[in-house]
Each structure stands twice: as C-alpha cells, then as structure tokens.
Design a protein around this motif. Structure first.
Motif, short mmCIF file in Angstrom:
data_model
loop_
_atom_site.label_atom_id
_atom_site.label_comp_id
_atom_site.label_asym_id
_atom_site.label_seq_id
_atom_site.Cartn_x
_atom_site.Cartn_y
_atom_site.Cartn_z
N ASP A 235 0.95 -1.15 -0.37
CA ASP A 235 -0.03 -0.18 -0.01
C ASP A 235 1.04 1.10 0.19
OD1 ASP A 235 -2.81 1.68 0.39
OD2 ASP A 235 -2.17 2.29 2.49
N GLY A 238 3.41 2.94 -3.95
CA GLY A 238 2.36 3.15 -5.60
C GLY A 238 1.37 2.55 -5.18
N ASP A 239 0.74 2.54 -6.27
CA ASP A 239 -1.08 2.41 -5.78
C ASP A 239 -1.39 0.79 -6.26
OD1 ASP A 239 -1.37 4.79 -5.91
OD2 ASP A 239 -1.70 5.40 -8.29
N SER A 240 -2.07 -0.17 -5.70
CA SER A 240 -1.96 -0.99 -5.80
C SER A 240 -3.71 -2.07 -5.75
CB SER A 240 -1.14 -2.29 -5.22
OG SER A 240 -1.01 -1.67 -3.46
N ASN A 241 -4.00 -2.93 -5.81
CA ASN A 241 -5.17 -2.89 -5.39
C ASN A 241 -4.25 -4.53 -4.77
OD1 ASN A 241 -6.97 -2.13 -7.41
ND2 ASN A 241 -5.60 -3.36 -8.56
N ARG A 278 -0.97 -4.98 -8.80
CA ARG A 278 -0.38 -3.99 -8.90
C ARG A 278 -1.65 -3.43 -10.89
NH1 ARG A 278 2.01 -0.71 -5.46
NH2 ARG A 278 3.95 -2.72 -4.58
N PRO A 279 -2.12 -1.83 -10.63
CA PRO A 279 -3.20 -1.24 -11.05
C PRO A 279 -2.34 -1.31 -13.33
CG PRO A 279 -2.52 0.42 -9.65
CD PRO A 279 -1.77 -0.64 -9.41
N LYS A 302 -4.18 10.74 -16.85
CA LYS A 302 -3.16 11.38 -15.87
C LYS A 302 -1.90 11.45 -17.03
CE LYS A 302 -4.52 9.77 -11.61
NZ LYS A 302 -3.97 10.30 -10.94
N GLU A 307 -6.47 6.40 -15.79
CA GLU A 307 -6.70 5.77 -14.29
C GLU A 307 -8.15 5.16 -14.23
OE1 GLU A 307 -4.99 7.31 -10.81
OE2 GLU A 307 -6.89 7.25 -10.03
N ASP A 309 -11.59 2.94 -12.39
CA ASP A 309 -12.34 1.89 -12.05
C ASP A 309 -13.05 1.07 -12.40
OD1 ASP A 309 -10.46 3.11 -9.69
OD2 ASP A 309 -12.48 4.22 -9.26
N LEU A 318 -8.90 -0.60 -9.22
CA LEU A 318 -7.59 -0.14 -9.42
C LEU A 318 -6.93 -0.56 -11.28
CD1 LEU A 318 -6.78 3.34 -9.42
CD2 LEU A 318 -5.41 2.41 -7.81
N HIS A 320 -4.88 1.02 -14.64
CA HIS A 320 -3.64 1.75 -15.11
C HIS A 320 -3.79 1.41 -16.83
CE1 HIS A 320 -2.32 3.72 -11.55
NE2 HIS A 320 -3.06 3.95 -11.24
#
Lengths: 358, 298
Positions: A235, A238-241, A278-279, A302, A307, A309, A318, A320
C-alpha cells in the motif's frame, strides 16, 4: 557496493516516555551502498538515522561501525557526516566558512582548506559563492551547501535526513539525479531518510521500509515494488489493489470467487491470504478474453496513462492503461500469473495497509 | 488632528476593491493611521521633553546660550560621581551577564514546560514595586537589619554592606537581572538544535560548539541585555539613594539634586553629558548587534 558490512545495528530499541519508536531493530549497511529508510512519519526512520549519527542514544542495543562499538561515541568522534532536513547552515558565517568549519576543527592547512572549498563548490555546482551569506541563497542552493559542508570531511558515510523535503517538485527531481551523481563520484555510503516512495525507488540500492518502529521489508527497489511482503508495503509503495483472498492450492488463488492461476507456492491449502495486483499489471481485454468481466465506472486522464475504476466481482479494481475504455464499457480483466503477488495476512497492526480493501 | 482625517478621506475615496495596488495603498494608510496615537504620545512626552533638556542644558537662567552647564561635569564632585556611576554600572552589568548567560543556557536545554515556570520566577520580582524591592534590601542590609540580626543571634561578626558601593551593585543586579536573562534566553531558544548538532557532526566538541556557534549566534541577545542593564544602572538615583545613603553620590543623584534645587539648567547640562555617554556605549554595542533584539527600545 561491496558485501562488506560497514554499519551494523543490533537489537536497537528506543522509546520516548510511553511511545516506543524502535523495537529490537536489526539492520546492516554495506560499504558504498545507497540505503534508504522509507516510511510514514513516526515510523522510526529519523530516530534510526539519529542513532547512527550519534544525536540519540538507544535505550538498548549496539551500533557497530567497522567492527567497533560506537553506541556511546559522541557525534564529533564518528567518521560520518549528516545533511539535515532544514539545512542547519551557520547563518553567521559565509559559505566558505561554513564549508571550512569541519576542516578548521581538524586543523587542516590553509591551502588544503582552500582547495577543498573549491572542489566541494564545484561538485555541487555552486562555484563563485564563497563569500555569500547562507540566507542570501535559495533553499536548493542552501541544501547543496549543506551537502558540500558535509562531504569535504571525506566521511565514510553520509547521512541524509529528508534533505529534499523542503524543496519544490522540480528542484527535488533535479536534486535526486545530483545525489546519485555525487554518490557515484564520491564512492561512499549514503543512508537516506525519506517518506517519499518515488524518491526512494529512484535513488536507492536498498530500501528499508519501516512502520511503527518495525522493519517491514528490506530489498532492492524492484523487490519492494514487485514483491511486497505485506499489505503495508504494497500500500505504501505505489498504487495497488490489495484484496483479501484464499490460496486454493499451490499456483492457484481464489480472488473474489474466481480462481486465478499464479506462480506462488508454499502457502498451504485453502489458506486466507492477501493478494496484491499493481494497477498497471491488469490488462483490459474483450470481455470473453478476460478471466473476469466488469464495467468501467470512472476514467481519469493522468498524462502517461488512463486511470480507471472497473467494477468486477463486487470489487472496484484500480487499473492503469494506455488504452482508453469509456465509462460504462464492458471489459474483461486479465492478469498474468507472475503479476499476482501473494502475501501472508498481517499478523500485527504495523503490517496492515493504511486502508485495506476488503 | 487634520492629518489623520485627510488620510481617512483618501481611504474612503478609493475603495479597496479597485485594484491590488490601491488596496495596498489603503492598507499602508491604515497602518500609518494606527501609529498616530503613539506618534502623538512620542512627540508630546519624548521629543518635546528632550528638546527642552537640550534647550535648558545650553542656556543660563537668562536664556543666553552657554556651555557652562556642560562644563560643570569637570567639577571634581560631578566628575567623581560620573566615574563612580560608570564603574558601578559596568560591574553590575558584568555580574548580570555572568549570572544570566549560564542560566539562559540551562533554560535552553531544559524541557519547555519547566522553562515557563523558571521564567516566571525570574520575572516575579518585577510584579512588585521597584521602590518597595529596593527598600526591602535596605531593611535586609541595615546595621540592625535582618542579616545582621541573624549574625548577632549566632554571635558572629556583623556585616557593613549598607551605604557602600557593594550595596548599590547588589541593588542594581537584583533589579535589572531579568532584563539580562530574557533577551539572552530569547536568542538562545531560537538557535536551531540541528545547527548545534551540525557543529557536533562536523567534529566540534562541546567547547568549540559553544565558542564558534552558540556564542556568536547569541551576541544580539547579549548586546540587548547589556544595554538594558547598563543604561538604567548608569542613570539610577533611587538605588543609590536608598542603598548608598548620603555617602555615595552617583551622577544620577547629582542631576536629581540639581533639579530639586531648581537648577534646571545645570541638571539638564549634566543630563546631556550622561546622554552622550549612553549614546556612545550604544554605538559601540550596535556594531556587534546586526539583528537587534529589542535594544532599539532604549
């Protein structure tokens, strides 16, 4: 970077009153390594640095430097120098007096000091600033003087306490490259403290992720990013699920009711785990080509990517992607088996993600 | 009161909305307006009295221009009083500095919560009337005072401090010490802890860190402390009257007597000489004080 352990922290504990800042911390730093202590504020990263620098004494544990116990050695007798967050320049001295401070204390010759000042100012691209006063310089320039003041003493280790924290984004990025260049030119060990994960990923050889006084993971930037050990690391970097799932058997994980092939083994059968995806590792494909199907619920441009959903199996994923899928379109989600990272469930509060998605 | 009204009218003519620039002009006027009560005060009670002293000092009873009043400083009694005042106020200032600096250093190191308590104790005597405090010292130091009563009770030899220079110095230090502590403390707490850490980090030991970093950075506070102790000590007549009796005469007492006797011209002339000494000492001090720490007050 060599395998020589230059600094060894053994069972370091430190608390202020009831507040435990570090709990039995063990860490070694190799010679010529760029090591970053990364974590949110209050994770103990700055305290660790200050213990290495000698500004704090641990309640328990030892600091070993080149095989010698330096736990109780005052800062002025340690072979390392520090760059402080708010520069901490001596405002009553000129730039050259600032840089010369450590050398004068060591009673170096005038000629030597003069050469060193010239060399250091050249190294930080501030030639000709010898007779300026610190407060006539910009923040970025002051920070470079602080670095010059530290490195003229030829320390074996340079400690940097969020040195770019007070600078704006563009300057911060420039300084990151400057620091990498400096590190390579000087060939010394850097221990860097930051809460900025991008800074850590860009510059470090080794990242130490910390939370609530515990080390969460030690590894290369790639390791930390691609194979986070727990939900907190995933978490924070970076962004993550992060999705609560069940490990069905080796190489098969059940995420939100659907079985996904993966590459991880050794988690046992039907064990609850956390999954990180990872997205950018989620491919949006035609519905029939996906492992699961969903609908795009939001779309933000972005710059480098979109990005999105995607609502699928009752979860907002999420994603990318450089391909555009308008809001409302039906898509399939496909994840390569090696892009699924399986983690054990957190066993303590410090291993939990700041916001875990159930 | 014509001027402030004009300013006010201008402000109403140009509403703040018009543009940024005009808004700023309005603000400047507003700020100027706020300082008017003080400017009136300053002119009435500071500038005009100073000019009057200058006038009286440079004239005789028949309003003729003369330097006789100023020349009176060379009179042996006056000169002795001036030199003694300089000596005693210098000693008091040094004692205050020696007491205050270490205390301020301790306060800087301590935790902040206990600091406000210690600062309170330092300021506490100032809540009592200045005269009362000095008279209290008179009672303590008198031949039949508290100290000597205690000494006599134990059959010890008594002290003769009252009516000596030592008593006056004691009174000066007691009354003006807070004015030395506070400005030094104020600059010391502003010294960033990491600046001191940086000096240590670069190899300086405790002594070197103090001499090269802490002391130079605290000079503005020291200068302002010296000014705030030295100037009132030099001009005092109350402390020397109460604790020095009639034996010890400082320049402040001489000036006071001259005014009491109705010799306004002589008193003013001597005041001007004293003022020259004060301005001279402040000029020396201001050389060391780049960012003044309240010394402009005096």
């Amino acid at each position: 970077m060599t395998d020589n352990k230059l600094i060894n922290l053994e069972n370091i504990s430190k608390s202020y009153g009831d507040n435990i800042v570090l709990d039995e911390l063990n860490l070694y730093i190799r010679e010529n390594e760029f090591l970053t202590l990364l974590g949110p504020s209050g994770c103990g990263k700055t305290t660790t640095l200050r213990i290495i620098g000698g500004f704090e004494t641990p309640d328990q544990g030892r600091v070993i430097f080149e095989g010698k116990d330096i736990t109780n050695l005052p800062p002025n007798e340690r072979q390392l120098n520090t760059v402080f967050q708010k520069y901490a320049l001596f405002n009553h001295m000129t730039i050259s007096e600032n840089i010369a401070f450590g050398l004068k204390i060591k009673k170096k010759s005038k000629e030597y000091i003069k050469d060193k000042i010239k060399y250091a100012l050249k190294l930080v691209n501030l030639e000709g600033y010898e007779n300026r006063m610190p407060d006539s310089l910009s923040g970025g320039q002051q920070q470079r003087i602080a670095i010059a003041r530290a490195i003229v003493n030829e320390p074996k280790v340079l400690l940097l306490d969020e040195p770019l924290g007070a600078l704006d984004l563009k300057l911060r990025q420039d300084m990151q490259y400057e620091l990498i260049r400096l590190k390579n030119e000087l060939g010394i060990t850097f221990i860097y403290v930051t809460h900025d994960q991008e800074e850590a990923l860009t510059m470090s050889d080794t990242i130490v992720v910390m939370n609530q006084g515990y080390i969460q993971q030690i590894g290369t930037p790639e390791d930390i990013y691609n194979e986070p050990k727990n939900a907190f690391v995933a978490d924070f970097i970076g962004d993550s699920n992060i999705i609560a799932s069940t490990m069905v058997e080796d190489r098969l994980v059940n995420i939100l009711g659907t079985n996904f092939p993966c590459v991880d083994t050794g988690f046992g059968r039907n064990q609850p785990v956390d999954v990180v995806i990872r997205p950018e590792d989620i491919d949006l494909v035609k519905p029939e080509d996906g492992i699961i199907q969903g609908r795009v619920t939001s779309l933000i441009f972005k710059g480098v990517h979109y990005e999105m959903d995607v609502m699928a199996n009752g979860h907002e994923w999420l994603v990318h992607s450089t391909d555009l899928f308008p809001v409302g379109s039906e898509v399939g989600l496909y994840v390569d088996p090696f892009d699924i990272q399986i983690m054990n469930k957190p066993t303590s509060e410090d291993e939990e993600a700041v916001e875990i998605e159930e | 009161m014509k001027v402030p009204l004009n300013v006010k009218n201008k402000m109403f003519q140009k509403p703040a909305k018009d543009s940024d620039k005009e808004f700023k002009i309005g603000r400047v006027n507003q700020v100027k307006l706020l300082s008017f009560p003080y400017i009136i005060w300053m002119v009435g009670f500071i500038i005009i009295p100073l000019l009057m002293i200058l006038y009286y000092g440079l004239t005789d009873r028949d309003n003729n221009l003369t330097f006789k009043n100023i020349a009176l400083i060379s009179d042996p009694i006056n000169r002795k009083a001036l030199l003694l005042a300089l000596e005693l106020s210098l000693i008091s200032t040094i004692i205050c500095l020696l007491l205050a600096y270490p205390l301020a250093m301790v306060l800087r190191k301590n935790h902040k919560t206990s600091n406000s308590f210690i600062v309170l104790i330092i300021i506490l005597p100032m809540w009592m009337n200045f005269l009362l405090r000095t008279i209290a010292w008179q009672n303590i130091l008198e031949k039949t005072g508290i100290i000597n009563s205690i000494l006599q009770f134990f059959h010890l030899p008594t002290l003769n401090i009252i009516n000596t220079s030592a008593a006056i110095i004691l009174g000066m230090v007691y009354n003006f010490l807070p004015f030395m502590v506070l400005p030094i403390y104020n600059v010391l707490v502003k010294v960033d802890k990491d600046v001191i850490n940086a000096a240590r980090d670069l190899g300086a030991n405790g002594r070197q860190t103090f001499l090269k970093i802490i002391l130079p950075l605290s000079i503005p506070g020291v200068v302002s402390g010296i000014t705030m102790v030295f100037v009132p000590s030099l001009t005092t007549f109350v402390i020397s009257t109460i604790l020095g009796g009639s034996k010890i005469v400082l320049i402040g007492n001489v000036i006071e007597q001259q005014f009491r006797l109705g010799n306004w011209n002589t008193g003013s002339g001597l005041s001007l000489v004293l003022m020259v000494f004060i301005l001279f000492s402040m000029a020396i001090l201001s050389k060391y004080d780049k960012e003044s720490e309240g010394s402009n007050l005096w």
